[in-house]
Write an enzyme that holds these catalytic residues in place. Structure first.
Site, PDB file in Angstrom:
ATOM      1  N   HIS B  68       0.830  -1.204   0.000  1.00  0.00           N
ATOM      2  CA  HIS B  68       0.000   0.000   0.000  1.00  0.00           C
ATOM      3  C   HIS B  68       0.861   1.249   0.000  1.00  0.00           C
ATOM      4  CE1 HIS B  68       0.725  -0.752   4.285  1.00  0.00           C
ATOM      5  NE2 HIS B  68       0.463   0.516   4.520  1.00  0.00           N
ATOM      6  N   HIS B  70       1.492   3.810   2.046  1.00  0.00           N
ATOM      7  CA  HIS B  70       2.167   4.454   3.167  1.00  0.00           C
ATOM      8  C   HIS B  70       3.684   4.412   2.984  1.00  0.00           C
ATOM      9  CE1 HIS B  70      -1.396   4.208   6.176  1.00  0.00           C
ATOM     10  NE2 HIS B  70      -1.369   5.349   5.534  1.00  0.00           N
ATOM     11  N   ASP B  72       6.138   4.060   4.930  1.00  0.00           N
ATOM     12  CA  ASP B  72       6.937   2.997   5.556  1.00  0.00           C
ATOM     13  C   ASP B  72       6.808   1.687   4.784  1.00  0.00           C
ATOM     14  OD1 ASP B  72       4.286   2.930   6.434  1.00  0.00           O
ATOM     15  OD2 ASP B  72       4.786   1.843   8.257  1.00  0.00           O
ATOM     16  N   HIS B  73       6.061   1.710   3.681  1.00  0.00           N
ATOM     17  CA  HIS B  73       5.959   0.525   2.830  1.00  0.00           C
ATOM     18  C   HIS B  73       6.441   0.782   1.408  1.00  0.00           C
ATOM     19  CE1 HIS B  73       3.731  -2.093   5.678  1.00  0.00           C
ATOM     20  NE2 HIS B  73       3.488  -0.918   6.213  1.00  0.00           N
ATOM     21  N   HIS B 157      -6.808  -1.611   4.817  1.00  0.00           N
ATOM     22  CA  HIS B 157      -6.010  -0.745   5.681  1.00  0.00           C
ATOM     23  C   HIS B 157      -6.107   0.708   5.221  1.00  0.00           C
ATOM     24  CE1 HIS B 157      -2.729   0.757   8.079  1.00  0.00           C
ATOM     25  NE2 HIS B 157      -2.027   1.048   7.003  1.00  0.00           N
ATOM     26  N   ASP B 178      -0.242  -4.210   5.669  1.00  0.00           N
ATOM     27  CA  ASP B 178      -1.045  -3.809   6.825  1.00  0.00           C
ATOM     28  C   ASP B 178      -2.493  -4.104   6.494  1.00  0.00           C
ATOM     29  OD1 ASP B 178       1.313  -2.971   7.793  1.00  0.00           O
ATOM     30  OD2 ASP B 178       0.876  -0.828   7.770  1.00  0.00           O
ATOM     31  N   GLU B 203       1.545  -8.640   9.591  1.00  0.00           N
ATOM     32  CA  GLU B 203       1.922  -7.510  10.437  1.00  0.00           C
ATOM     33  C   GLU B 203       1.423  -7.803  11.848  1.00  0.00           C
ATOM     34  OE1 GLU B 203      -0.096  -4.341  11.447  1.00  0.00           O
ATOM     35  OE2 GLU B 203      -1.898  -4.535  10.213  1.00  0.00           O
ATOM     36  N   HIS B 414       6.617  -6.264  11.374  1.00  0.00           N
ATOM     37  CA  HIS B 414       5.907  -5.004  11.557  1.00  0.00           C
ATOM     38  C   HIS B 414       5.262  -4.939  12.935  1.00  0.00           C
ATOM     39  CE1 HIS B 414       3.250  -1.597  10.637  1.00  0.00           C
ATOM     40  NE2 HIS B 414       3.950  -1.402   9.537  1.00  0.00           N
TER      41      HIS B 414
END
Lengths: 658, 609
Positions: B68, B70, B72-73, B157, B178, B203, B414
């Protein structure tokens, strides 16, 4: 493997495939051309229609003045229009496990099939097909229910009477199976059985068959289907297009290596080039508007209309007609326009990338924003006060028998300034216009059918190379009106298997293999031996487990050691059942080598006697005989089990075991 | 023995910088390629030198999958593809493909333009990177190459978040990214079919939390916002532009409408309009209710929420401001926070998880004095509230997903090590499967035991199934016998007869004959008849036939009687059978013909008197 053909209409197919243990219905098209035999349903009272004379046979023996009306020399049924359903008697439809839908035009008969036949399976369709299909059904139901007609004409259907009627009513077939439109409740119930799928999604049916929809390039969410097991593959091609319009391009390569390819939904107007037609559409439209006339475009509420709007979006400004209003009138006009914008995943690359900006993929969003395109649920209400002339009206139904289009025909038909432009290819425009004759308005026929033409399909088939092709019989001969055009038919080697309504075809394939899984423990225990260079064999003794049409071979369970004192009898009974069957033997026994090995194991007194087919060995000390032949060995000995076992093992050493 | 290897380069016993390497069936896949919010140095990005010390990654990876949008991904994606070097396919869903480059550009601007860092990826690199992206549709099976296939599932998510099933032959791995197991105001719940993967990589952000009902949390949130507004305070809600922001906007929008509130709600950054537009175009990715009603009323057209201007922060009176980014580590949210932190009437509500090192994390831990740049300290007087609105699965949700997918092994990423430990125990207890939680750079190897697919001849299979009867009997398993022919790479299981035929071999008959002597005064044919009727009576369930040519057949065993020349009472019984017959099976059953002297059969041969 059998194919039951329930519809004779090549572009509105309904076939049932029996494959392995599954029964799969491919599409469920509703033939609405039967509506052309009926009188239009006016939205507001039409004195012209109500004054049409009734019909009675010339000799006066048949009088159907109440049911049949005559208009410009043609006879029409005065009743709510009826539709020709797929055949329901050919096989028990309650046995159908699944229905695969290829595009929203091919699902219109769904409520008739799922609601009244005992059907209890699942319908598979893509999300756009489902949503737009729902809109089209909703529209159809609204068109019918808005102008309820009490009368239901049935007398004319009587065989004796129908025979006496003038053509084309006389020649209508299967009139007793024609049905009135379904209700919204039936539509909702039918659609609740739909399960949504995405392109290239592999759907398992009962573990036996896998079905996969592929993009077919014809309309939003339209698909072809692959129906396959591990060894057999059937492709179902329905309504496909290679033109670059709004939908995602057709996936051709996945159709390769089919055993059977069922081909339906080719273009209905093989002689018309869609691009040329679009040009003609624009120029006729411009000409009429410039002369102060109105343009009526009878159309479906989804599909080509998006392309027409996009084309006009560019064309109108360049033709200096930027101020001409477009009206789109349908109970589902708003929904159709809104839905078209949210299916980015299902659109061509070009439109898809717009969404990343983010912008709506279709320019009709801008037409609506700038008030150039307005949409209304019906001619009643806001529309009547807001509408300006000259204008362009898009409205349904393209058969001109029901929907708001009937009103515009009555309103504009008398003036030669106005033009009606036919773009939908489903109906003969002359038949559609028949109950409005005499007509002063100009008629232009620009059918736009983006489906595959014969040239494209033969190229496609050359590329994907199916072993057999099945198609409607219409595709195996030139169209009746152009009987000399041998290029307007399928010519294949081997020739295609043709079907017609109610055909049952045996499809030419034999299943030979099935997939089975060897459990790792079993696979590890196998002892392969090379029998010929590159070919090894291993004897497999295992327990077969079959569950949900999946087969697994497990190692033979070792009998649980039972204390010898207890239950000895039971053990005796059960264990032998598990003794593995002995392998078949092959090969022959060379005499000298065999004698040598006999010698080695201490059997020395052997008298060899030659016979016609081989040798007889007398083991004199042991009082036993061994008869050796090319492919047979016979061991004769008396009650001496150790000897027999020893001899057996010696013989086996020279033979291959299978 | 084939095995699957999993190595986290990031997100191993940690939150942030998600990047997990998976080797399955000879294919190498990178799952996510994120950055760490808590670091500003090299540790910000995963350590790609683990894959190779020198040169590009293209040769070492078969594909990259992004779950996705975000950061951090996906935050390290342009760095990985353009600066380290990777030209293979990158898979992500359509919404992710649409939104990811915008967030990357935002991230780049903050890092390069505001903080002045160099040696960072450029706008052009983001564009070049996105050109390598192949969009994924839900449930579509994408064939990366002939052997490797991937399939995306809805993760719920954020818009476009996906879980992904990776399959090579019969081995498979699921990576959840996530996910959220409870539907919310704008997204649906994660769903996966019973795909029984060898490993489920999940996660575990909320590994130890079991959240109370969503309704309570929402009521709490609204109550707190309402109270602050009533007493004239200002509410700051740090969010990421897309995701929770829309969820909370929908929540506040309906609340404002219902309560007829007048205090202004603002949304910072120009992203809002654009962000909401994405939601409108990707409405098929939202929940059932929104999708159903979007034609009549689009939930993402807000009436009460207006665009924020920097000057508004100093306006007197109550207001609610959504500002980015969500962890108060930079940007507008941090600026507003500095302005409002000194007033105890104000409130900051942290609606999501905050990574260690961020201001958000510090104030959530109760820190009252913050050190800012230039040695200034900031006193935190405003109220700090934490409310878990981030759409991660809680412990219950994770267990629910395990029940859905039925994995053979479980691997947690995660999350924080301590919390993972707890969940790991719980999983191992409840499902009796192994659960792993490798740290960054640590490889987990799971041995798989795939079965071998073979083509069985339909004749053999049908024959066996018919013999097995309509219902399987677990007490009496039937043994089937076949010959496996291995040629090139094909494995075919056929009946031995067919194998002989196919291989062009002739069968070799092996027969045995045994003579049994018997004292019996009757004529030869009478002896035979007596043997026949006796066998018939003792061998129930076997085919015993008396043939007109003077033989008795027991199944395929042939019996003949002749008398020796010298003694007419001494009969010789010839017993003949082929190698394939399991004589033992029949003979062990019953003692044979005791009345005429044959005492019976023990073990393997006949005894006679």
């Amino acid at each position: 493997m059998k194919l039951y053909c329930l519809s004779g209409h090549p572009t509105l197919p309904c076939n049932v495939l029996k494959f392995k243990s599954t029964t799969i219905m491919l599409d469920c098209g509703l033939d609405t051309t039967s509506a052309l035999y009926f009188l239009p349903l006016p939205l507001v009272h039409s004195s012209r229609l109500s004054k049409l004379p009734g019909w009675a046979s010339k000799d006066g023996t048949v009088n159907l003045e109440k049911e049949l009306k005559e208009c410009a020399g043609r006879v029409f049924v005065d009743s709510q229009p009826e539709f020709c359903l797929p055949e329901r008697e050919l096989l028990d439809l309650s046995t159908v496990d699944v229905i695969l839908i290829s595009n929203y035009h091919c699902m219109m008969a769904l409520p008739y099939i799922t609601e009244h036949t005992g059907f209890s399976g699942t319908v598979y369709a893509t999300e756009p097909t489902f949503q737009i299909g729902r809109l089209l059904m909703e529209e159809l139901v609204t068109f019918m229910e808005r102008v309820p007609k009490a009368q239901s004409a049935t007398c004319w259907k009587n065989k004796e009477i129908q025979r006496m009627l003038p053509g084309p009513l006389k020649d209508a077939v299967d009139v007793w199976s024609w049905k009135r439109c379904y209700s919204m409740q039936e539509v909702n119930s039918a659609l609740s059985k739909v399960q949504l799928v995405g392109y290239s999604q592999k759907v398992e049916l009962f573990g036996a068959v896998q079905v996969t929809p592929l993009s077919s390039g014809y309309s939003l969410g339209s698909s072809n289907w692959i129906i396959q097991s591990h060894y057999e593959k059937v492709s179902y091609v329905s309504g496909s297009s290679l033109l670059t319009t709004h939908p995602q391009p057709m996936d051709q390569s996945s159709l390769k290596n089919s055993d059977v390819l069922i081909l339906t939904g080719l273009t209905q107007i093989p002689t018309a080039n869609p691009d040329g037609m679009l040009g003609e559409f624009c120029s006729n439209l411009a000409m009429t508007i410039r002369a102060g006339g109105n343009v009526l475009v009878p159309c479906y509420s989804s599909g080509v209309i998006y392309d027409l709007l996009e084309c006009l979006y560019q064309f109108m400004d360049s033709a200096n007609l930027g101020t001409t209003p477009f009206y789109f009138i349908s109970p589902v006009a708003n929904s159709s326009l809104e839905f078209s914008q949210i299916f980015a995943e299902w659109l061509c690359q070009n439109k898809q990338s717009k969404v990343y900006l983010p912008e709506p993929p279709f320019p009709h969003a801008e037409l609506i924003q700038t008030n150039k395109l307005k949409h209304y649920p019906s001619i009643h209400g806001e529309f009547s006060s807001e509408f300006r002339q000259p204008c362009v009206v898009f409205t349904g139904h393209p058969s001109l028998r029901f929907g708001d289009v009937v009103h515009f025909m009555e309103l504009w038909g008398k003036s030669s300034l106005n033009t009606i432009i036919f773009t939908e290819p489903d109906f003969s425009y002359l038949d559609a216009l028949a109950p409005y004759q005499p007509l002063a308005m100009k008629c232009v026929y620009c059918p736009i059918d983006t489906r595959l033409n014969f040239h494209q399909v033969s190229k496609l088939l050359k590329e994907v190379q199916p072993l057999h092709v099945v198609c409607p019989e219409q595709y195996t001969q030139p169209p009746p009106a152009q009987s000399h055009r041998s290029d307007l038919m399928l010519e294949l080697q081997p020739p295609p298997m043709a079907y017609r309504r109610c055909s049952v075809l045996g499809l030419p394939f034999r299943r030979r293999y099935e997939r089975i899984q060897l459990q790792p423990e079993l696979a590890k225990a196998l002892v392969p031996s090379e029998i010929k260079p590159g070919i090894s064999v291993a004897t497999v003794s295992a327990v077969l487990q079959s569950k949900d049409n999946k087969h697994v071979l497990q190692p033979v369970p070792k009998p649980t050691p039972v204390p010898p004192s207890k239950k000895r009898k039971r053990l005796m009974e059960e264990v032998p059942e598990l003794l593995s069957p002995k392998p078949l033997l092959s090969g022959s026994i060379p005499l000298d080598a065999f004698l040598a090995s006999l010698h080695k194991s201490g059997i020395t007194e052997v008298k060899v006697e030659e016979t016609a087919d081989g040798h007889i060995l007398h083991l004199q000390a042991e009082d036993a005989l061994i008869q050796l032949e090319e492919d047979a060995t016979h061991i004769v000995c008396d009650n001496n089990e150790p000897l027999r076992t020893a001899l057996r093992d010696l013989v086996l050493r020279f033979l291959q075991k299978l | 023995m084939p095995d699957i290897k999993v190595t986290p380069l990031g997100a191993g016993q940690d939150v942030g910088r998600s990047c997990i390497l998976v080797s399955v069936g000879g294919k190498n896949i990178m799952l996510d390629c994120g950055m760490h919010m808590g670091y500003n140095d090299d540790r910000r990005f995963p350590d790609f030198s683990y894959i190779t010390q020198n040169g590009r990654l293209t040769d070492f990876l078969d594909c990259v999958i992004i779950s996705h949008f975000h950061l951090d991904h996906c935050g390290a994606l342009p760095y990985m593809s353009e600066m380290v070097g990777y030209d293979g396919p990158i898979y992500m869903t359509h919404p992710t493909k649409a939104i990811c480059p915008i967030l990357l550009e935002d991230f780049r601007k903050i890092t390069v333009d505001k903080k002045g860092e160099t040696n960072f990826f450029t706008s052009q690199m983001i564009k070049d990177c996105m050109k390598k992206v192949v969009p994924l549709n839900l449930h579509q099976t994408v064939q990366v190459d002939d052997e490797l296939e991937i399939k995306a599932y809805y993760a719920g998510h954020v818009l476009g978040a996906a879980m992904v099933l990776i399959k090579v032959g019969s081995e498979s791995v699921v990576y959840t990214g996530d996910y959220n197991m409870t539907p919310d105001r704008h997204l649906g719940a994660a769903w996966i079919d019973k795909c029984r993967p060898d490993i489920l990589i999940s996660e575990s952000t909320y590994a130890t939390t079991i959240r109370d009902s969503k309704r309570c949390r929402e009521r709490d949130f609204l109550k707190k916002v309402h109270e602050t507004i009533e007493r004239g305070g200002k509410v700051l809600i740090p969010v990421f532009a897309l995701g929770r922001a829309q969820e909370l906007c929908i929540l506040l929008e309906t609340f404002w409408y219902r309560m007829n509130l007048k205090a202004p709600i603002y949304f910072s950054t120009g992203l809002t309009e654009k962000a909401n537009h994405y939601y409108k175009l990707f409405i098929t990715w939202t929940n059932q209710k929104i999708r159903k009603t979007f034609v009549q009323r689009n939930m993402f057209e807000f009436k009460h929420i207006k665009a924020f201007d920097r000057s508004y922060a100093d306006n007197p009176g109550p207001m609610v401001v959504f500002a980015t980014p969500g962890m108060l580590h930079a940007g507008q949210s941090l600026q507003i926070f500095k302005k409002w932190a000194g007033n105890e009437k104000n409130m900051v509500i942290m609606p999501g998880y905050c990574v260690q090192g961020t201001v958000g994390h510090k104030i959530l831990n109760g820190q009252k004095k913050l050190e800012m740049e230039g040695r200034a300290t900031l006193e935190v007087k405003l109220q700090v509230e934490y409310m878990s609105f981030s759409a991660h699965a809680d412990a219950k949700g994770i267990m629910q997903l395990i029940r859905m997918a039925e994995p053979r092994n479980m691997l947690l990423v995660h999350g924080e090590a301590k919390k993972m430990e707890f969940l790991k125990d719980k999983i191992e207890q409840e499902f009796s499967i192994s659960c792993y939680m490798p740290a960054n750079g640590e490889t987990t190897t799971v041995t798989t035991n795939p079965s071998v697919p073979v083509d069985i001849s339909l004749n053999l299979l049908k024959r066996e199934m018919a013999l097995g009867g309509p219902l399987p009997d677990p007490k009496k398993p039937r043994t089937m016998h076949g010959t496996l022919i291995m040629k090139d790479s094909s494995l075919r299981l056929v009946s031995p007869e067919q194998a002989l035929k196919e291989l062009g071999l002739s069968e070799h008959q092996l027969r045995f004959t045994c003579r049994v002597h018997l004292q019996d005064p009757h004529s030869d044919s009478d002896t035979l008849s007596r043997i026949y009727s006796h066998l018939k009576s003792v061998l129930k369930g076997y085919a015993v036939q008396h043939l007109p040519d003077g033989t008795v057949m027991v199944e395929s065993i042939v019996l003949k009687v002749s008398s020796s020349g010298e003694d007419p009472n001494l009969k010789v019984i010839l017993l003949s059978w082929s190698y394939q017959v399991n004589v033992e099976v029949i003979l062990q059953k019953r003692p044979l013909y005791p009345s005429i002297g044959v005492t019976g059969v023990t073990d393997r041969h006949w005894r006679y008197t």
